[in-house]
Write a protein that holds these residues in place. Structure first.
Motif, PDB file in Angstrom:
ATOM      1  N   PHE A  49       9.183  -4.624  -7.980  1.00  0.00           N
ATOM      2  CA  PHE A  49       8.576  -5.892  -7.576  1.00  0.00           C
ATOM      3  C   PHE A  49       9.635  -6.996  -7.561  1.00  0.00           C
ATOM      4  CE2 PHE A  49       5.188  -3.406  -9.578  1.00  0.00           C
ATOM      5  CZ  PHE A  49       4.179  -3.486  -8.629  1.00  0.00           C
ATOM      6  N   THR A  50       9.453  -7.955  -6.654  1.00  0.00           N
ATOM      7  CA  THR A  50      10.366  -9.099  -6.559  1.00  0.00           C
ATOM      8  C   THR A  50       9.558 -10.385  -6.647  1.00  0.00           C
ATOM      9  OG1 THR A  50      11.885  -7.837  -5.154  1.00  0.00           O
ATOM     10  CG2 THR A  50      12.130 -10.236  -5.161  1.00  0.00           C
ATOM     11  N   SER A 354       3.840 -10.651  -1.394  1.00  0.00           N
ATOM     12  CA  SER A 354       3.825  -9.372  -0.687  1.00  0.00           C
ATOM     13  C   SER A 354       2.824  -9.362   0.464  1.00  0.00           C
ATOM     14  CB  SER A 354       3.543  -8.227  -1.666  1.00  0.00           C
ATOM     15  OG  SER A 354       2.449  -8.530  -2.518  1.00  0.00           O
ATOM     16  N   LYS A 355       1.962 -10.401   0.562  1.00  0.00           N
ATOM     17  CA  LYS A 355       1.087 -10.537   1.731  1.00  0.00           C
ATOM     18  C   LYS A 355       1.905 -10.847   2.984  1.00  0.00           C
ATOM     19  CE  LYS A 355      -2.984  -9.988  -0.174  1.00  0.00           C
ATOM     20  NZ  LYS A 355      -3.776  -8.788   0.181  1.00  0.00           N
ATOM     21  N   THR A 356       3.073 -11.464   2.773  1.00  0.00           N
ATOM     22  CA  THR A 356       3.937 -11.856   3.887  1.00  0.00           C
ATOM     23  C   THR A 356       5.218 -11.028   3.924  1.00  0.00           C
ATOM     24  OG1 THR A 356       3.116 -14.129   3.686  1.00  0.00           O
ATOM     25  CG2 THR A 356       5.147 -13.817   4.949  1.00  0.00           C
ATOM     26  N   ASP A 357       5.735 -10.720   2.738  1.00  0.00           N
ATOM     27  CA  ASP A 357       7.034 -10.052   2.610  1.00  0.00           C
ATOM     28  C   ASP A 357       6.825  -8.644   2.057  1.00  0.00           C
ATOM     29  OD1 ASP A 357       9.590  -9.209   1.944  1.00  0.00           O
ATOM     30  OD2 ASP A 357       9.787 -10.591   0.246  1.00  0.00           O
ATOM     31  N   THR A 358       7.009  -7.648   2.888  1.00  0.00           N
ATOM     32  CA  THR A 358       6.755  -6.261   2.460  1.00  0.00           C
ATOM     33  C   THR A 358       7.757  -5.774   1.419  1.00  0.00           C
ATOM     34  OG1 THR A 358       8.068  -5.435   4.326  1.00  0.00           O
ATOM     35  CG2 THR A 358       5.680  -5.637   4.656  1.00  0.00           C
ATOM     36  N   ALA A 361       6.978  -5.881  -2.951  1.00  0.00           N
ATOM     37  CA  ALA A 361       6.265  -4.899  -3.773  1.00  0.00           C
ATOM     38  C   ALA A 361       6.393  -3.525  -3.121  1.00  0.00           C
ATOM     39  CB  ALA A 361       4.795  -5.285  -3.907  1.00  0.00           C
ATOM     40  N   PRO A 362       6.317  -2.451  -3.917  1.00  0.00           N
ATOM     41  CA  PRO A 362       6.325  -1.098  -3.330  1.00  0.00           C
ATOM     42  C   PRO A 362       5.135  -0.910  -2.388  1.00  0.00           C
ATOM     43  CG  PRO A 362       6.698  -1.011  -5.716  1.00  0.00           C
ATOM     44  CD  PRO A 362       6.284  -2.419  -5.392  1.00  0.00           C
ATOM     45  N   ASP A 363       5.233   0.066  -1.510  1.00  0.00           N
ATOM     46  CA  ASP A 363       4.159   0.341  -0.539  1.00  0.00           C
ATOM     47  C   ASP A 363       2.818   0.499  -1.242  1.00  0.00           C
ATOM     48  OD1 ASP A 363       5.938   0.247   1.520  1.00  0.00           O
ATOM     49  OD2 ASP A 363       6.114   2.419   1.773  1.00  0.00           O
ATOM     50  N   GLY A 364       1.800  -0.160  -0.693  1.00  0.00           N
ATOM     51  CA  GLY A 364       0.453  -0.040  -1.223  1.00  0.00           C
ATOM     52  C   GLY A 364       0.209  -0.861  -2.478  1.00  0.00           C
ATOM     53  N   MET A 365       1.208  -1.629  -2.904  1.00  0.00           N
ATOM     54  CA  MET A 365       1.094  -2.437  -4.119  1.00  0.00           C
ATOM     55  C   MET A 365       1.191  -3.919  -3.787  1.00  0.00           C
ATOM     56  SD  MET A 365       3.177  -0.147  -6.920  1.00  0.00           S
ATOM     57  CE  MET A 365       2.936   1.642  -7.015  1.00  0.00           C
TER      58      MET A 365
END
Length: 489
Positions: A49-50, A354-358, A361-365
């Protein structure tokens, strides 16, 4: 004449100042106490996570452009911007929210649907806010706060009455619906004071919101820090981390060196972008501009309780930025400013980058950032942090109609004690000194020391005030003062 300049701290104001001073031809070194640069705008990476640890709203894009333009660059040379739509949501109850879209026409339609006649009133209000913005951001805030005469211009003379009214009164004269009032009062909270204490002139923040929109650097606010670092190094600036300043040496009323781990590092000019109060504690008492009594008498912007949270699933019914105003707005404000205490029912802010920047967070998170504004100087303990996390997550689940507590796989808190430990923040404040009438422009702590030659300050406790765009401006202002001083030597 080339000077050796030591800059304390690597927040936005320090990085901005380093660029301007290097552009002037000086040998500039930035010293940062922490392992990474950025000050309050550091980045946290953990378990995939970032998180941006501090500032998360990118407002006033024109100020950022003006900064890069000063070096014949543009922000796009260093990072990509995404305009958010909706800009944010404001939650008032269970699945009950108002979305603020990315253009004024849609926002007017939203207002009109809530209070008949408010669409036209909003248009007039934003036109006034734009007029103030043009005076403030394009001119006034680029004054160094040396003299009250800086505020006297043909434009400000026409707006003199706006320094004696308040944002809250102005809004309430035009709008009756409590939701609309709270939405319009929200932006001035970035200035660190209650809307009832903030001069009317500062309604330019509403234009920053509804007129210019809310943006997001592609992989977070740290993109801006990285961009400024790249520009600074291109200009020849040296940046050193893990460098805790122990003392500023003054000889014959002139700043001559800083001390790091007992080592004396000589400099012709010393500029501190660290907390102003802390910076002065690095000086012997007789060299300080301001007393402890002075600092204690100032109105400080809030501290914050922050949570950086990683979820093992996607969060629903939520936008990138979300404000939770489902409790008493005025009571929480009173718990910060009037009778400081932990609020019984706190307002809070949530941000899901993570709603904007994939990459956040890891995929699906999902990565989530939660913030509760608190009074500076308040008691801070792990028990209180956990109690309040439970309060806001319980409300979040209820308001967005989903269960998320059992999906938390990472959590880190940050509060008053951390602001003191990591940033030497006075009373653990998060945003600096509030922009009240008596703490505006020339009434703020000075960029240039009154007692020590070749010693300067920059950042959110001085001119022009709290926030990321003002920090960039502060760096420019102090660099111009230094340039002027060198010319006259």
């Amino acid at each position: 004449m080339t000077k050796t300049i030591a800059i304390i701290g690597s927040g936005f104001s320090s990085l901005a100042a380093s660029c301007y001073l290097a552009q002037q031809g000086h040998k500039v070194t930035v010293y940062e106490k922490n392992e990474t640069i950025g000050g309050r705008a550091r980045q946290l990476k953990q378990e995939g996570f970032t998180f941006d640890m501090g500032p998360s709203w990118y407002w006033m894009p024109d100020v950022f452009e003006r900064f890069f333009n000063d070096f014949d660059k543009k922000s796009a040379d260093y990072y990509e911007l995404i305009k958010l739509n909706p800009a944010y949501r404001v939650y008032f109850g269970v699945n009950d929210f108002v979305s603020i879209f990315d253009n004024l026409e849609e926002i007017k339609t939203t207002f009109e649907s809530i209070e008949k006649g408010s669409g036209k009133k909003l248009e007039n209000f934003i036109n006034q806010a734009k007029s103030n913005y043009d005076v403030a951001i394009k001119d006034l805030v680029y004054r160094p706060g040396v003299s009250p005469l800086e505020l006297i211009t043909p434009e400000t003379a026409l707006k003199l009455n706006q320094f004696f009214g308040t944002v809250s009164n102005d809004i309430r004269k035009k709008f009756k619906n409590q939701r609309l009032i709270q939405i319009l009062e929200f932006p001035v909270l970035f200035l660190g004071a209650k809307p009832t204490k903030t001069p009317s002139f500062y309604n330019f923040m509403n234009y920053a919101d509804f007129g210019l929109g809310t943006w997001h650097p592609k992989t977070g606010m740290f993109d801006v820090v990285r961009g400024m670092e790249k520009l600074a190094t291109e200009l020849g600036v040296t940046i050193k981390t893990n460098s805790v300043i122990e003392k500023i040496i003054v000889e014959q009323k002139t700043a001559t060196a800083i001390v790091i781990e007992g080592k004396v590092i000589k400099a012709d000019i010393i500029l501190s972008g660290a907390d102003y109060h802390h910076s002065e504690t690095l000086l012997d008492a007789e060299h300080r501009n301001y007393s402890e009594k002075y600092w204690d008498s100032r109105v400080f912007a809030p501290s914050s309780l922050l949570f950086y949270v990683g979820f093992d699933k996607k969060i629903e019914n939520i936008s990138h930025h979300a404000l939770f105003f489902d409790v008493d707005f005025d009571q929480h404000a009173s718990d910060i400013y009037d009778k400081p205490k932990w609020p019984e029912a706190p307002l809070f802010y949530a941000n899901f980058p993570s709603k904007t920047d994939t990459t956040a967070a890891p995929d699906g998170m999902e990565s989530g950032f939660f913030l509760i504004p608190l009074a500076p100087g308040i008691e801070d303990s792990e028990e209180l942090r956990e109690e309040y996390f439970d309060k806001i997550i319980t409300r979040f689940e209820e308001l967005t109609q989903q269960k998320i507590k059992n999906n938390i796989i990472f959590k880190k808190s940050f509060c008053k004690n951390d602001f003191v430990a990591d940033y030497n923040a006075y009373k653990g404040n998060a945003y600096g000194m509030a922009n009240t009438l008596l703490q505006t422009a020339f009434l703020r702590p000075k960029l240039k020391s009154k007692k020590v030659k070749n010693l300067y300050f920059t950042g959110q406790l001085t001119v022009p005030g709290p926030g990321v765009p003002p920090a960039l401006i502060s760096g420019k202002l102090v660099a111009e003062l230094i340039k002027k001083s060198i010319r006259t030597q």
